[in-house]
Design an enzyme around this catalytic site. Structure first.
Site, PDB file in Angstrom:
ATOM      1  N   ARG A   1       0.617  -1.070   0.011  1.00 49.35           N
ATOM      2  CA  ARG A   1      -0.040   0.039   0.009  1.00 49.35           C
ATOM      3  C   ARG A   1       0.872   1.132  -0.097  1.00 49.35           C
ATOM      4  NH1 ARG A   1      -5.466  -1.308   3.196  1.00 49.35           N
ATOM      5  NH2 ARG A   1      -6.479  -1.436   1.727  1.00 49.35           N
TER       6      ARG A   1
ATOM      7  N   ASP B   1      -4.688  -1.172  -5.970  1.00 52.02           N
ATOM      8  CA  ASP B   1      -4.957  -1.739  -4.811  1.00 52.02           C
ATOM      9  C   ASP B   1      -6.536  -2.287  -4.788  1.00 52.02           C
ATOM     10  OD1 ASP B   1      -5.594  -1.671  -2.083  1.00 52.02           O
ATOM     11  OD2 ASP B   1      -4.841   0.195  -1.511  1.00 52.02           O
TER      12      ASP B   1
ATOM     13  N   SER C   1      -8.524  -1.800  -1.266  1.00 57.66           N
ATOM     14  CA  SER C   1      -9.258  -0.539  -1.012  1.00 57.66           C
ATOM     15  C   SER C   1     -10.419  -0.661  -2.363  1.00 57.66           C
ATOM     16  CB  SER C   1      -8.616   0.621  -1.452  1.00 57.66           C
ATOM     17  OG  SER C   1      -7.406   0.684  -0.573  1.00 57.66           O
TER      18      SER C   1
END
Ligand code: NAD
Length: 373
Positions: free
Chosen positions: A119, A127, A130
């Site tokens: 991250r 990502d 997320s």
């Protein structure tokens, strides 16, 4: 190189790893894209849409591919059909599926795990934790609004005033903040709590009240939360109890990386909620933030209906697939060199998420788990 998009085989998985509008990004890199027939069907994407976007449809796409992309990891049968030296990109929960990691090692696959993408800011476009948490957080708020048999917003009418619903959100990471934002947009009064001090400002920026329990912060490495001690957990429960009791809807999204989800709300706390209250536990699948919540089911605890989340992002397969596919394409772009797939394992991002390669397990915590010291 040939990239295959396979049909997801796990129950309840409606997402697909690539959407038609992103096929062109991969072909522009010099790759060919083939989908298994029906790969996008459960995300409401037809084979024709992939064909129009420049992909092929091949029932044996997996066995022909240099790279196989999927949402869930390939199953053991799919691993056996991989071409020698093939690459895979998918979620790969290595601690839950050590046997599968050993299979991938044994066939010599180069397997990348989306949840292990570091991250760091350079990797934000990759990502997937997320992007999927964003979908899940939204869905939690909408589920709570749908189950609650009253208005979220304040209504002032000639027939009188209806007060807004009060929503409490526990855990204000990516999913929690999205749940807060969504509940706010629907007009609810929202209070939220997280153990990380930075979360308070983010909660306020969403128009919600940050609950301050006056407890020490639990910030760990990489901006993540740390596990609570038993004493701290008991005290946190006690201090949160009045907020939970006053809530019309409680949404819990707390997690600690690599651990079971922390128990934040006891059954007794839920029993103290008013009739008609609603609880949505996004963490139900990974241990549960709420005692008694069952993943994939609605159970009754006291006066409350308790909804346990199960693969929640997949409940909105269209947008979840679109965002996941962006993450996958960004990662594949990083490993593409002049039309070939040549992952540079000196790159921090690719090194971080490469689990197996050349018959070895490269991800050290997984190697220790599978092979021992
Ligand atoms: P997560 O899914 O691991 O956890 C969800 C939330 O639960 C976190 O905010 C955590 O603090 C909270 N939590 C844990 N234990 C708790 C407890 N006992 N009580 C209340 N809350 C508890 O986290 P996440 O959503 O993936 O992200 C967490 C952090 O990482 C955030 O600060 C986020 O901004 C950051 N992040 C950074 C990047 C990046 O730099 N690329 C990407 C995504 C997230």
């Amino acid at each position: 190189m040939r990239i295959a998009v396979v049909r997801e085989t796990r129950e309840g998985e409606a997402r697909v790893a690539l959407v038609p509008e992103l096929v062109g990004k991969l072909t522009a890199l010099g790759h060919d894209v083939d989908i298994e027939p029906g790969a996008g069907r459960r995300a409401l994407i037809s084979d024709e849409e992939y064909l129009e976007a420049g992909a092929g449809v091949d029932p044996d796409a997996l066995a022909h591919a240099d790279l196989v992309v999927s949402v869930q990891p390939p199953n053991p049968e799919q691993v056996r059909r991989l071409r020698e030296g093939a690459l895979t990109v998918s979620f790969l929960p290595t601690t839950q599926e050590p046997g599968l990691v050993a299979d991938l090692r044994d066939v010599g696959a180069t397997a990348f795990a989306m949840e292990l993408v570091p991250r760091i800011s350079r990797a934000q476009s990759m990502d997937a934790l997320s992007s999927q948490a964003l979908v899940a957080g939204y869905r939690c708020a909408v589920v709570a609004a749908g189950m609650l048999r009253r208005f979220f917003p304040l209504n002032m009418t000639a027939a009188g005033t209806v007060p807004p619903a009060e929503v409490v959100v526990l855990g204000a990471g990516v999913a929690g903040l999205q749940a807060i934002a969504t509940a706010r947009r629907l007009g609810a009064v929202v209070k939220a709590y997280d153990v990380r001090p930075a979360a308070a400002e983010e909660i306020r920026s969403m128009g919600a009240q940050a609950i301050d329990l006056d407890l020490p912060a639990l910030e760990g490495a990489g901006g993540y939360a740390r596990e609570m001690t038993e004493d701290r957990a008991a005290l946190q429960m006690q201090l949160l109890a009045p907020y939970v009791a006053a809530a019309d809807a409680l949404i819990t999204t707390a997690a600690v990386p690599g651990r079971a989800a922390p128990l934040l709300v006891s059954a007794a706390m839920v029993e103290a909620m008013r009739p008609g209250s609603v609880v949505v536990d996004l963490a139900a699948e990974s241990g549960g933030n709420v005692e008694g919540a069952v993943a994939g089911e609605v159970v009754r605890i006291g006066n409350a209906q308790v909804w346990g989340g199960r693969n929640v992002a997949a409940q909105m397969p269209g947008p979840a697939s679109r965002l996941y596919a962006q993450n996958v394409v960004a990662l594949v772009t990083l490993m593409s060199v002049d039309g070939t797939l040549a992952p540079d394992l000196d790159d921090e991002i690719l090194a971080g998420c490469c689990v197996t390669r050349g018959g070895r397990i490269l991800h050290e915590p997984t190697r220790l788990l599978v092979e021992g010291a």
